[in-house]
Design an enzyme around this catalytic site. Structure first.
Site, PDB file in Angstrom:
ATOM      1  CG  ASP A 181       2.617   0.882  -9.359  1.00 26.17           C
ATOM      2  OD1 ASP A 181       3.228  -0.081  -9.846  1.00 26.17           O
ATOM      3  OD2 ASP A 181       2.735   2.045  -9.766  1.00 26.17           O
ATOM      4  CG  PHE A 185      -2.416  -1.865   0.904  1.00 27.49           C
ATOM      5  CD1 PHE A 185      -3.167  -0.828   0.368  1.00 27.49           C
ATOM      6  CD2 PHE A 185      -2.611  -3.154   0.427  1.00 27.49           C
ATOM      7  CE1 PHE A 185      -4.104  -1.069  -0.629  1.00 27.49           C
ATOM      8  CE2 PHE A 185      -3.542  -3.404  -0.575  1.00 27.49           C
ATOM      9  CZ  PHE A 185      -4.295  -2.360  -1.099  1.00 27.49           C
ATOM     10  CG  HIS A 229      -8.293  -0.256  -3.864  1.00 26.92           C
ATOM     11  ND1 HIS A 229      -7.803   0.812  -3.139  1.00 26.92           N
ATOM     12  CD2 HIS A 229      -7.204  -0.947  -4.296  1.00 26.92           C
ATOM     13  CE1 HIS A 229      -6.481   0.772  -3.145  1.00 26.92           C
ATOM     14  NE2 HIS A 229      -6.087  -0.284  -3.833  1.00 26.92           N
TER      15      HIS A 229
END
Length: 226
Positions: free
Chosen positions: A69, A82, A191
């Site tokens: 997102d 990012f 992550h």
């Protein structure tokens, strides 16, 4: 149906022509128009939604990093996963990415957070959802963007070979099903979020490994410095 003529780099416009003329993309465009006509602030700005594609043409893609997102705060999102706009403090996940690059390659940790330098070298920085309502993470999920970006990944997998896909976290790893592992290289890790980076992101050495793979194919390595 709403007329769709996205401001996107020509090679991508050709590759994704069927998507841009599909019913689902027209529905997505109408949703975004309703958001804006209803007074909602949407990130990134309209002229930056396709930045990842405009900075990394189809024939230049060498590696793909998949996010979920866009950032939902003011001055952050600019169309690259990012990454944040120039002058904006790097968020925690990006700081952890920089820490891993420092550990892996010995490069200094930058103070800025724009990853355009990577994108211009062939790193497609692809979020699965390309827009978000300000202050509402996940608000534009399941509106059509995932179908679009799955098509992007599928076209890359089918039409190219030897790409390096960096899949960080469970969401990104779910995209492995779209990628032909017989033609491409898939690197998986936790992550980089502070909640999970210690569970396998730190120490993954994906940046040096990506360059090793590119070098083995006679391709130019990525300069990960910013």
């Amino acid at each position: 149906m709403t007329q769709v003529n996205p401001q996107i780099e020509d090679s991508w416009k050709l590759i994704l022509e069927k998507d841009f003329h599909s019913d689902y993309f027209g529905t997505l465009k109408n949703f975004l128009l309703r958001e804006k006509s209803g007074g909602q602030t949407v990130y990134p700005p309209g002229n930056q939604i396709f930045s990842a594609f405009n900075l990394t043409p189809f024939d230049k893609v060498k590696a793909v990093i998949i996010g979920q997102d866009p950032y939902h705060g003011k001055g952050q999102a600019h169309g690259l996963c990012f990454s944040v706009q120039e002058g904006t403090k790097p968020p925690p996940s990006l700081v952890n990415i920089f820490k891993e690059i420092h550990s892996d390659l010995g490069l200094p940790i930058p103070a800025k957070g724009s990853l355009e330098h990577w994108a211009r070298q062939g790193v497609l920085l692809l979020n699965a959802t390309l827009t978000v309502r300000a202050g509402k993470p996940g608000s534009h999920q399941e509106k059509g963007w995932e179908q679009f970006t799955d098509s992007v990944i599928g076209n890359l997998s089918a039409q190219k070979k030897g790409l390096v896909f960096l899949l960080w976290g469970n969401f990104a790893k779910s995209k492995e099903a779209i990628i032909d592992a017989n033609k491409h290289y898939i690197l998986k890790a936790a992550h980089p979020s502070p909640y999970s980076a210690n569970n396998g992101f730190f120490g993954c050495r994906h940046f040096s490994r990506t360059n090793e793979i590119l070098r083995s194919q006679g391709k130019e390595e990525i300069d990960w410095r910013l």
